[in-house]
Scaffold this motif. Structure first.
Motif, mmCIF file in Angstrom:
data_model
loop_
_atom_site.group_PDB
_atom_site.id
_atom_site.type_symbol
_atom_site.label_atom_id
_atom_site.label_comp_id
_atom_site.label_asym_id
_atom_site.label_seq_id
_atom_site.Cartn_x
_atom_site.Cartn_y
_atom_site.Cartn_z
ATOM 1 N N PHE A 148 29.159 46.044 41.094
ATOM 2 C CA PHE A 148 28.433 44.805 41.364
ATOM 3 C C PHE A 148 28.850 43.727 40.368
ATOM 4 C CE2 PHE A 148 26.215 46.784 44.599
ATOM 5 C CZ PHE A 148 25.314 45.908 45.207
ATOM 6 N N GLY A 149 29.322 42.620 40.918
ATOM 7 C CA GLY A 149 29.674 41.458 40.121
ATOM 8 C C GLY A 149 28.573 40.421 40.190
ATOM 9 N N SER A 150 28.958 39.152 40.182
ATOM 10 C CA SER A 150 27.996 38.048 40.262
ATOM 11 C C SER A 150 28.734 36.783 40.642
ATOM 12 C CB SER A 150 27.273 37.850 38.937
ATOM 13 O OG SER A 150 26.543 36.644 38.944
ATOM 14 N N SER A 152 27.805 34.022 39.647
ATOM 15 C CA SER A 152 27.500 33.063 38.582
ATOM 16 C C SER A 152 28.745 32.487 37.926
ATOM 17 C CB SER A 152 26.591 33.714 37.531
ATOM 18 O OG SER A 152 27.223 34.840 36.956
ATOM 19 N N TRP A 153 29.736 33.317 37.658
ATOM 20 C CA TRP A 153 30.934 32.795 36.995
ATOM 21 C C TRP A 153 31.788 31.989 37.964
ATOM 22 C CZ3 TRP A 153 35.972 34.023 38.389
ATOM 23 C CH2 TRP A 153 36.140 35.116 39.238
ATOM 24 N N GLN A 154 31.751 32.326 39.252
ATOM 25 C CA GLN A 154 32.556 31.599 40.225
ATOM 26 C C GLN A 154 32.021 30.189 40.472
ATOM 27 O OE1 GLN A 154 32.362 34.519 43.398
ATOM 28 N NE2 GLN A 154 34.393 35.279 42.897
ATOM 29 N N LYS A 155 30.719 30.008 40.299
ATOM 30 C CA LYS A 155 30.133 28.678 40.466
ATOM 31 C C LYS A 155 29.921 27.970 39.130
ATOM 32 C CE LYS A 155 25.691 28.471 41.369
ATOM 33 N NZ LYS A 155 24.323 28.651 41.944
ATOM 34 N N ALA A 156 30.524 28.523 38.065
ATOM 35 C CA ALA A 156 30.451 27.921 36.732
ATOM 36 C C ALA A 156 29.016 27.723 36.266
ATOM 37 C CB ALA A 156 31.209 26.582 36.695
ATOM 38 N N LYS A 167 30.608 39.735 34.018
ATOM 39 C CA LYS A 167 30.685 39.845 35.477
ATOM 40 C C LYS A 167 32.023 39.354 36.014
ATOM 41 C CE LYS A 167 26.843 41.795 36.623
ATOM 42 N NZ LYS A 167 26.845 43.113 37.291
ATOM 43 N N ALA A 168 32.641 38.384 35.346
ATOM 44 C CA ALA A 168 33.990 37.979 35.738
ATOM 45 C C ALA A 168 34.974 39.133 35.557
ATOM 46 C CB ALA A 168 34.441 36.768 34.924
ATOM 47 N N ALA A 169 34.744 39.939 34.513
ATOM 48 C CA ALA A 169 35.633 41.063 34.231
ATOM 49 C C ALA A 169 35.472 42.210 35.217
ATOM 50 C CB ALA A 169 35.380 41.574 32.812
ATOM 51 N N VAL A 170 34.321 42.277 35.892
ATOM 52 C CA VAL A 170 34.066 43.398 36.793
ATOM 53 C C VAL A 170 35.099 43.454 37.915
ATOM 54 C CG1 VAL A 170 32.456 44.266 38.550
ATOM 55 C CG2 VAL A 170 31.618 43.656 36.276
ATOM 56 N N HIS A 171 35.451 42.303 38.460
ATOM 57 C CA HIS A 171 36.421 42.339 39.561
ATOM 58 C C HIS A 171 37.797 42.773 39.065
ATOM 59 C CE1 HIS A 171 38.046 41.804 43.471
ATOM 60 N NE2 HIS A 171 38.735 40.719 43.184
ATOM 61 N N ASN A 185 42.802 58.564 47.314
ATOM 62 C CA ASN A 185 41.953 58.167 48.440
ATOM 63 C C ASN A 185 40.569 57.694 47.974
ATOM 64 O OD1 ASN A 185 41.458 57.702 51.218
ATOM 65 N ND2 ASN A 185 40.373 59.655 51.385
ATOM 66 N N ILE A 186 40.535 57.060 46.810
ATOM 67 C CA ILE A 186 39.292 56.480 46.296
ATOM 68 C C ILE A 186 39.405 54.963 46.387
ATOM 69 C CG2 ILE A 186 37.823 56.155 44.269
ATOM 70 C CD1 ILE A 186 38.692 58.967 43.368
ATOM 71 N N ARG A 187 38.456 54.365 47.059
ATOM 72 C CA ARG A 187 38.409 52.913 47.230
ATOM 73 C C ARG A 187 37.488 52.314 46.164
ATOM 74 N NH1 ARG A 187 35.509 52.196 51.414
ATOM 75 N NH2 ARG A 187 34.975 54.368 51.832
ATOM 76 N N VAL A 188 37.894 51.175 45.625
ATOM 77 C CA VAL A 188 37.094 50.503 44.602
ATOM 78 C C VAL A 188 36.973 49.027 44.979
ATOM 79 C CG1 VAL A 188 36.740 50.111 42.138
ATOM 80 C CG2 VAL A 188 38.104 52.079 42.895
ATOM 81 N N ASN A 189 35.756 48.576 45.190
ATOM 82 C CA ASN A 189 35.500 47.199 45.605
ATOM 83 C C ASN A 189 34.380 46.587 44.779
ATOM 84 O OD1 ASN A 189 37.214 46.736 48.136
ATOM 85 N ND2 ASN A 189 36.231 48.694 48.599
ATOM 86 N N THR A 190 34.271 45.262 44.862
ATOM 87 C CA THR A 190 33.222 44.533 44.165
ATOM 88 C C THR A 190 32.316 43.850 45.182
ATOM 89 O OG1 THR A 190 34.808 44.019 42.409
ATOM 90 C CG2 THR A 190 32.727 42.821 42.375
ATOM 91 N N VAL A 191 31.017 44.070 45.051
ATOM 92 C CA VAL A 191 30.029 43.290 45.793
ATOM 93 C C VAL A 191 29.557 42.168 44.864
ATOM 94 C CG1 VAL A 191 27.716 43.293 46.808
ATOM 95 C CG2 VAL A 191 29.299 45.159 47.294
ATOM 96 N N VAL A 192 29.554 40.952 45.393
ATOM 97 C CA VAL A 192 29.229 39.770 44.590
ATOM 98 C C VAL A 192 27.951 39.132 45.130
ATOM 99 C CG1 VAL A 192 30.060 37.556 43.725
ATOM 100 C CG2 VAL A 192 31.688 39.407 44.177
#
Length: 256
Positions: A148-150, A152-156, A167-171, A185-192
């Motif tokens: 889980f990211g956020s 918040s950093w994308q909207k400054a 949270k920027a580092a999570v992705h 066969n392990i998938r890794v994704n970020t929910v923002v």
């Protein structure tokens, strides 16, 4: 809000959720339990977690859900707890790294100790949870990791530089681990998530004027709730997302 979508591949899957006792985490725990998954969640809030367990077991006594109290800042304890869950419930093949703390802070007041504490809650445990879960997931033939990211950093967003930096580092963590674990066969994704209105937010930071401003920034003029995040996590944990990895999936009502 409940999802009408049932994912057969989640039935009996062992799922680990960090911070699963309240807020967004409680919505995630509830959603996976209702899919028939075997769910273990980690949290530091014993009262809220035990209340959630009681509610889910009252709803359906067949639900298999366990609460494990653990401070995720204590990595040795965290990894021991994960080993215990693997031994008791079978290999964890879906991990949801949800736990976080978004306390506001002024950049002028941040000390090295406080900065490290922000990382110790919001970033470091995500990696070490993956490290603890991955070997059994590899042996099981694959799985899904959802960090889980956020937004918040994308909207400054200001007033919490330690949190937004973590949270920027999570992705970045998701993308590098997707590369390292993809051959297994392990998938890794970020929910923002966007500005999700939890009781904690209402109690501490968000009043009527704040919420009006939030909705003015969203394309969808509605209150974003924890339950809006759960369907995305279900999809990413299920076999239906078998081709998705190293990606960000934003649930923010249309802000960024």
């Amino acid at each position: 809000m409940t999802t009408n979508t049932i994912y057969p591949s989640l039935n009996n899957k062992t799922v680990l959720i960090t911070g699963g006792g309240s807020g967004i985490g409680a919505a995630l725990t509830t959603a996976f339990v209702r899919q028939g998954a075997t769910v273990a969640f980690i949290d530091i809030d014993t009262l809220a977690s035990e209340q959630l367990i009681e509610s889910l077991r009252t709803e359906n006594s067949d639900h298999r859900v366990e609460f494990h109290r653990c401070d995720i800042r204590d990595i040795a304890s965290l990894q021991t707890t994960i080993a215990d869950i693997n031994a008791a419930l079978g290999p964890i093949t879906a991990l949801v790294n949800n736990a976080a703390n978004d306390d506001r802070h002024d950049w002028r007041d941040v000390t090295p100790e406080y900065w490290d504490e922000r990382m110790a809650i919001n970033l470091r445990p995500q990696f070490f949870t993956i490290q603890a879960v991955a070997p059994a997931m590899i042996d099981a033939g694959g799985g899904s990791i959802i960090n889980f990211g956020s937004v918040s950093w994308q909207k400054a967003q200001g007033y919490m530089p330690g949190y937004t930096t973590a949270k920027a580092a999570v992705h970045g963590l998701s993308r590098t681990m997707a590369r390292d674990l993809g051959e297994a066969n392990i998938r890794v994704n970020t929910v923002v998530p966007g500005a999700v209105i939890t009781q904690r937010q209402l109690d501490n930071w968000i009043g009527p004027d704040d919420e009006a401003q939030i909705q003015s920034q969203q394309c969808l003029k509605k209150r974003l709730l924890p339950e809006h995040l759960a369907p995305m996590a279900l999809f990413l944990a299920a076999d239906e997302s078998a081709g998705c990895t190293a990606q960000e999936f934003i649930v923010d009502g249309g802000v960024v």
